[in-house]
Scaffold this motif. Sequence first.
Motif, mmCIF file in Angstrom:
data_model
loop_
_atom_site.group_PDB
_atom_site.id
_atom_site.type_symbol
_atom_site.label_atom_id
_atom_site.label_comp_id
_atom_site.label_asym_id
_atom_site.label_seq_id
_atom_site.Cartn_x
_atom_site.Cartn_y
_atom_site.Cartn_z
ATOM 1 N N HIS A 141 44.445 12.222 -6.006
ATOM 2 C CA HIS A 141 43.069 12.199 -5.520
ATOM 3 C C HIS A 141 42.283 11.018 -6.069
ATOM 4 C CE1 HIS A 141 44.119 16.056 -3.979
ATOM 5 N NE2 HIS A 141 44.228 16.602 -5.176
ATOM 6 N N VAL A 142 42.529 10.630 -7.323
ATOM 7 C CA VAL A 142 41.807 9.472 -7.859
ATOM 8 C C VAL A 142 42.247 8.195 -7.156
ATOM 9 C CG1 VAL A 142 41.306 10.516 -10.098
ATOM 10 C CG2 VAL A 142 43.437 9.247 -9.790
ATOM 11 N N ASP A 143 43.507 8.129 -6.748
ATOM 12 C CA ASP A 143 43.959 6.988 -5.954
ATOM 13 C C ASP A 143 43.205 6.935 -4.631
ATOM 14 O OD1 ASP A 143 46.013 4.815 -5.327
ATOM 15 O OD2 ASP A 143 46.369 6.221 -3.683
ATOM 16 N N GLY A 144 43.054 8.089 -3.994
ATOM 17 C CA GLY A 144 42.292 8.137 -2.752
ATOM 18 C C GLY A 144 40.838 7.777 -2.953
ATOM 19 N N LEU A 145 40.259 8.197 -4.075
ATOM 20 C CA LEU A 145 38.866 7.869 -4.373
ATOM 21 C C LEU A 145 38.677 6.364 -4.495
ATOM 22 C CD1 LEU A 145 35.984 8.756 -5.229
ATOM 23 C CD2 LEU A 145 36.844 8.898 -7.582
ATOM 24 N N ALA A 146 39.560 5.710 -5.253
ATOM 25 C CA ALA A 146 39.448 4.267 -5.442
ATOM 26 C C ALA A 146 39.652 3.514 -4.125
ATOM 27 C CB ALA A 146 40.458 3.794 -6.484
ATOM 28 N N ASP A 147 40.673 3.900 -3.368
ATOM 29 C CA ASP A 147 40.942 3.221 -2.093
ATOM 30 C C ASP A 147 39.788 3.414 -1.116
ATOM 31 O OD1 ASP A 147 43.363 2.303 -2.986
ATOM 32 O OD2 ASP A 147 44.555 3.847 -2.001
ATOM 33 N N THR A 148 39.220 4.602 -1.101
ATOM 34 C CA THR A 148 38.102 4.865 -0.193
ATOM 35 C C THR A 148 36.896 4.026 -0.561
ATOM 36 O OG1 THR A 148 38.858 7.115 0.230
ATOM 37 C CG2 THR A 148 36.546 6.641 0.687
ATOM 38 N N ALA A 149 36.582 3.951 -1.844
ATOM 39 C CA ALA A 149 35.441 3.149 -2.275
ATOM 40 C C ALA A 149 35.625 1.689 -1.894
ATOM 41 C CB ALA A 149 35.254 3.285 -3.789
ATOM 42 N N ASP A 150 36.814 1.149 -2.128
ATOM 43 C CA ASP A 150 37.067 -0.250 -1.759
ATOM 44 C C ASP A 150 36.978 -0.453 -0.252
ATOM 45 O OD1 ASP A 150 37.438 -1.345 -4.309
ATOM 46 O OD2 ASP A 150 39.536 -0.730 -4.372
ATOM 47 N N GLY A 151 37.541 0.488 0.503
ATOM 48 C CA GLY A 151 37.548 0.331 1.949
ATOM 49 C C GLY A 151 36.161 0.426 2.557
ATOM 50 N N LEU A 152 35.349 1.334 2.062
ATOM 51 C CA LEU A 152 34.043 1.551 2.673
ATOM 52 C C LEU A 152 33.061 0.415 2.411
ATOM 53 C CD1 LEU A 152 33.498 5.378 2.113
ATOM 54 C CD2 LEU A 152 34.306 4.190 4.150
ATOM 55 N N VAL A 153 33.345 -0.423 1.411
ATOM 56 C CA VAL A 153 32.450 -1.563 1.170
ATOM 57 C C VAL A 153 33.046 -2.866 1.700
ATOM 58 C CG1 VAL A 153 31.487 -0.463 -0.879
ATOM 59 C CG2 VAL A 153 33.382 -2.070 -1.132
ATOM 60 N N ALA A 154 34.223 -2.800 2.304
ATOM 61 C CA ALA A 154 34.907 -4.016 2.756
ATOM 62 C C ALA A 154 34.613 -4.278 4.224
ATOM 63 C CB ALA A 154 36.419 -3.869 2.570
ATOM 64 N N GLY A 155 34.021 -5.420 4.500
ATOM 65 C CA GLY A 155 33.826 -5.843 5.884
ATOM 66 C C GLY A 155 32.922 -4.914 6.673
ATOM 67 N N ARG A 156 32.831 -5.197 7.969
ATOM 68 C CA ARG A 156 31.939 -4.418 8.822
ATOM 69 C C ARG A 156 32.671 -3.539 9.807
ATOM 70 N NH1 ARG A 156 27.098 -8.698 10.512
ATOM 71 N NH2 ARG A 156 26.371 -9.127 8.389
ATOM 72 N N THR A 157 33.937 -3.752 9.992
ATOM 73 C CA THR A 157 34.677 -3.005 11.006
ATOM 74 C C THR A 157 35.555 -1.937 10.369
ATOM 75 O OG1 THR A 157 36.598 -4.490 10.998
ATOM 76 C CG2 THR A 157 34.743 -5.074 12.438
ATOM 77 N N ALA A 158 35.838 -0.897 11.156
ATOM 78 C CA ALA A 158 36.724 0.149 10.677
ATOM 79 C C ALA A 158 38.125 -0.391 10.431
ATOM 80 C CB ALA A 158 36.768 1.290 11.695
ATOM 81 N N GLU A 159 38.560 -1.317 11.278
ATOM 82 C CA GLU A 159 39.902 -1.888 11.128
ATOM 83 C C GLU A 159 40.041 -2.597 9.796
ATOM 84 O OE1 GLU A 159 37.959 -2.233 13.754
ATOM 85 O OE2 GLU A 159 39.045 -0.967 15.191
ATOM 86 N N ALA A 208 38.246 -2.021 7.053
ATOM 87 C CA ALA A 208 38.189 -1.027 5.992
ATOM 88 C C ALA A 208 39.537 -0.323 5.827
ATOM 89 C CB ALA A 208 37.091 -0.010 6.287
ATOM 90 N N LEU A 209 40.165 0.048 6.940
ATOM 91 C CA LEU A 209 41.462 0.729 6.870
ATOM 92 C C LEU A 209 42.533 -0.194 6.315
ATOM 93 C CD1 LEU A 209 41.325 2.634 10.274
ATOM 94 C CD2 LEU A 209 41.261 3.658 7.985
ATOM 95 N N ARG A 256 38.762 14.469 13.346
ATOM 96 C CA ARG A 256 39.910 13.682 13.796
ATOM 97 C C ARG A 256 40.339 12.689 12.721
ATOM 98 N NH1 ARG A 256 35.288 11.858 16.166
ATOM 99 N NH2 ARG A 256 34.821 9.624 15.985
ATOM 100 N N PRO A 257 41.622 12.344 12.712
ATOM 101 C CA PRO A 257 42.099 11.332 11.762
ATOM 102 C C PRO A 257 41.681 9.935 12.200
ATOM 103 C CG PRO A 257 43.898 12.067 13.150
ATOM 104 C CD PRO A 257 42.721 12.923 13.501
ATOM 105 N N ALA A 258 41.548 9.051 11.222
ATOM 106 C CA ALA A 258 41.146 7.681 11.525
ATOM 107 C C ALA A 258 42.307 6.832 12.010
ATOM 108 C CB ALA A 258 40.512 7.036 10.293
#
Length: 272
Positions: free
Chosen positions: A95-113, A115-116, A183-185
């Motif tokens: 879960h901490v791995d998911g937390l870190a990855d999510t934080a990095d993804g949500l602040v990266a760039g403007r598009t969902a692609e 961030a993913l 739904r899944p991303a």
Amino acid sequence: MSRRSGRAGSRGRSGHVVDGLRLGFGTLTVLQVPAPRSVDRDAAAVAMVTAVLPGAVVGLGVAATATLLVLLGVPAAPAGVAGVGAGVLLTRFLHVDGLADTADGLVAGRTAERALEVMRRGDVGPAGATVLVLVLGGQVLGVGAVVAGVASGAAPWWSGAQLVLAWAASRAVLALLCVRGLRPARSGGLGAAVVGSVPVALAPVPLLLCGAVGAVAGLGPAPAVLVPVAAAAAAGAVAWHGTRRLGGLTGDVLGAGVEVALLAAILVLAAT
């Protein structure tokens, strides 16, 4: 329905339950359990609805570690560090791995692609590192505050039961985050396997169970009511932002929801 088809249906339902429990314990803990024979949507739903059970097991490990250290004379703060550390180890850092990855993804760039793409890389950037420090630091302080009462003469089981409740509630939110309609991303990964699998009627059951068990155990109305509510609200906020930003949920976002829900639950206990 014939007697034979009824028996076949019963075996099918029991198979989904067994596979779901194996999936849940095998994914959410370090326990070595047999691999599920198959992972379909029914088994995924069982795994998410019963995720409260692996959460309680991890919570027992956390409670035992932190409480025992305080009984041995270790100050509450280091005991909190050891307790949270035990919880992370018992979940393979999932879960901490998911937390870190999510934080990095949500602040990266403007598009969902974009961030993913960042979330798939797996390395930890500044946002991920900062969020890890803040969330884990808050959990450590909260656990320390809960077990500090043991040093003052409170019953060890009292503090331990509160920690088990917090860890169980933080995993109970997975049923809400995987309810049908979400739904899944992306098409691959853990998120695609479990998101949207849980029937609406079953989604709140694990959190209601946490509240009922907390009340029966004598933890008082505040922990029994406020802990599940706080966990659900915190995880819901993470899921809402993840869905808005990514177009759906991923396994990383589920992990982030668990860790933020745990922080909210522990802080409620520390405050009450």
